[in-house]
Design a protein around this motif. Structure first.
Motif, PDB file in Angstrom:
ATOM      1  N   PRO A  88       0.831  -1.205   0.000  1.00 54.09           N
ATOM      2  CA  PRO A  88       0.000   0.000   0.000  1.00 54.09           C
ATOM      3  C   PRO A  88       0.866   1.256   0.000  1.00 54.09           C
ATOM      4  CG  PRO A  88       0.101  -0.911   2.201  1.00 54.09           C
ATOM      5  CD  PRO A  88       0.806  -1.894   1.300  1.00 54.09           C
TER       6      PRO A  88
ATOM      7  N   GLY B 110      -0.510   4.378   1.047  1.00 59.02           N
ATOM      8  CA  GLY B 110      -0.908   5.225   2.164  1.00 59.02           C
ATOM      9  C   GLY B 110      -1.680   4.496   3.240  1.00 59.02           C
ATOM     10  N   LEU B 111      -1.614   5.041   4.436  1.00 56.37           N
ATOM     11  CA  LEU B 111      -2.394   4.532   5.565  1.00 56.37           C
ATOM     12  C   LEU B 111      -3.128   5.703   6.201  1.00 56.37           C
ATOM     13  CD1 LEU B 111      -1.437   1.948   8.257  1.00 56.37           C
ATOM     14  CD2 LEU B 111      -2.419   4.125   8.967  1.00 56.37           C
TER      15      LEU B 111
ATOM     16  N   VAL C 218       4.415   1.335   3.329  1.00 54.21           N
ATOM     17  CA  VAL C 218       3.624   2.566   3.323  1.00 54.21           C
ATOM     18  C   VAL C 218       4.555   3.771   3.256  1.00 54.21           C
ATOM     19  CG1 VAL C 218       2.162   4.037   4.767  1.00 54.21           C
ATOM     20  CG2 VAL C 218       1.617   1.615   4.517  1.00 54.21           C
TER      21      VAL C 218
ATOM     22  N   MET D  55     -10.985   4.326  -3.573  1.00 49.05           N
ATOM     23  CA  MET D  55      -9.661   4.220  -2.937  1.00 49.05           C
ATOM     24  C   MET D  55      -8.607   3.733  -3.920  1.00 49.05           C
ATOM     25  SD  MET D  55     -10.192   5.185   0.230  1.00 49.05           S
ATOM     26  CE  MET D  55      -8.808   4.585   1.172  1.00 49.05           C
TER      27      MET D  55
ATOM     28  N   ARG E  40      -4.296   0.157  -2.894  1.00 50.60           N
ATOM     29  CA  ARG E  40      -3.378   1.271  -2.694  1.00 50.60           C
ATOM     30  C   ARG E  40      -3.313   1.774  -1.251  1.00 50.60           C
ATOM     31  NH1 ARG E  40      -4.200   5.951  -6.910  1.00 50.60           N
ATOM     32  NH2 ARG E  40      -2.156   6.466  -6.049  1.00 50.60           N
ATOM     33  N   ALA E  41      -4.352   1.534  -0.471  1.00 54.04           N
ATOM     34  CA  ALA E  41      -4.402   2.147   0.854  1.00 54.04           C
ATOM     35  C   ALA E  41      -5.149   1.262   1.841  1.00 54.04           C
ATOM     36  CB  ALA E  41      -5.071   3.519   0.769  1.00 54.04           C
TER      37      ALA E  41
ATOM     38  N   ASN F  50      -6.956   1.502   6.064  1.00 55.04           N
ATOM     39  CA  ASN F  50      -7.541   2.372   7.063  1.00 55.04           C
ATOM     40  C   ASN F  50      -7.476   1.678   8.419  1.00 55.04           C
ATOM     41  OD1 ASN F  50      -9.399   4.820   6.294  1.00 55.04           O
ATOM     42  ND2 ASN F  50     -10.265   3.969   8.140  1.00 55.04           N
TER      43      ASN F  50
END
Length: 362
Positions: free
Chosen positions: A7, A9-10, A55, A239, A245-246, A248
């Motif tokens: 991923p 981003g977080l 990340v 997303m 890609r990310a 949460n």
């Protein structure tokens, strides 16, 4: 199934506590209480695992992340890992000294929300008296420290006519970027859709305004735009694609492919206190549920756009059609698109003017 790429981003939802009551809030209807929030040590472990997973960007969000007493410690830990940190904040709990302390701790970027150019309407939408004035002071403080500033403007019927003025305000604040983001109708925003949704003509005019302002201010400020799903011809890949890609992390430690994923019944979400981020990202049933495209039904199966839009948003499909495996009704090819457009037209024409607010623990 091929192993997923790491991923980028977080999104770390540090808390659901927030002093604002925005009627378009994207947080779930049922919020995590303060007693359920991850402690400092656990969040640090999450960020270390995120760094090891690959990340690059860490978005510190909420609720209002500055309600966390340990925010400086968390930012400092991220800086020690060379994680790029973006603070997503309403700004109302910050002042110049706190902004300076965050910069010294290693914060990389601030994303500040604005509800409108008009302070009366802005404060009414946010449900926080004096909030707009505080935000402007915080914006000044952010720029004074040398931190890059992004202004986030959620667009709806109450402020859609103020887009040009909000861009001018962002320029005056010294922001490098502004995000013109039409409200997305999930969670609490869905409750308030009739009071928020603009007309089709307003959306068209807003889009033309954004295009013109991009040309006028090219090289001065980046103007990003998130279009209104309800009037789009084709949906965007939610997303960037489910689980592609990310990820949460909620205040209580659940790991989700997107912030609204818990609305999909039947999915079980692992917690960071029980499994590593690496294991969750690569092998959890929830992340793999819609990663591939074998869940699709028509018209998606034979559509030549399916690899780019990936069926659109699973949560919106569920909210509107009752099924998470149907095409996003924002797609003009969906048999539910006419009903979606019809509801938007009816509700925007009815001019509902009252919001359903909720009280969130500050």
């Amino acid at each position: 199934m091929n192993a997923p790429s790491p991923p980028i981003g977080l999104l770390a939802e540090l808390t659901h506590r927030c002093p604002l009551q925005c009627p378009y809030c994207s947080n779930p209807l049922h919020l995590d209480r303060r007693s359920a929030e991850l402690d400092t040590a656990t969040w640090k472990q999450v960020f270390s695992e995120a760094d090891a997973l690959g990340v690059l960007q860490l978005h510190l969000s909420g609720g209002e992340p500055t309600a966390r007493a340990d925010l400086l410690e968390l930012v400092s830990h991220c800086a020690s890992l060379d994680l790029y940190t973006n603070l997503i904040t309403s700004g109302v709990l910050l002042d110049r000294d706190k902004v300076s302390a965050l910069a010294d701790a290693g914060l990389d970027h601030v994303q500040l929300s604005l509800q409108d150019i008009d302070p009366v309407n802005a404060d009414q939408v946010a449900g926080f008296r004096g909030g707009h004035a505080r935000k402007l002071k915080v914006g000044e403080a952010v720029v004074a420290t040398g931190l890059p500033l992004t202004v986030n403007a959620v667009i709806h019927r109450r402020n859609i006519g103020s887009i040009e003025a909000m861009v001018e305000l962002a320029l005056g604040m010294g922001a490098r970027r502004i995000e013109i983001a039409h409200a997305q109708y999930y969670g609490w925003a869905l409750r308030n859709r009739a009071a928020l949704i603009p007309s089709y003509q307003q959306v068209v005019e807003a889009d033309e305004t954004v295009r013109r302002l991009r040309a006028v201010h090219s090289g001065r400020i980046v103007i990003d735009s998130v279009v209104s799903d309800y009037y789009a011809r084709f949906p965007k890949a939610c997303m960037g694609g489910w689980g592609s890609r990310a990820l949460n992390v909620t205040p209580s430690g659940k790991v989700l492919p997107c912030h609204a994923a818990e609305t999909i019944a039947g999915l079980v979400f692992d917690r960071v206190t029980e499994r590593s981020l690496h294991d969750i990202w690569n092998s959890s049933k929830a992340f793999n549920a819609y990663r591939e495209l074998d869940w699709m039904e028509e018209p998606c199966v034979t559509c030549d756009r399916k690899d780019s839009c990936r069926g659109g948003c699973r949560c919106q499909a569920l909210a509107i059609t009752g099924s998470a495996t149907l095409a996003d009704p924002a797609c003009s090819l969906s048999p539910h698109n006419t009903a979606l457009r019809g509801s938007a037209v009816r509700e925007s024409a009815a001019l509902e003017d009252s919001f359903a607010y909720r009280r969130i623990e500050a």
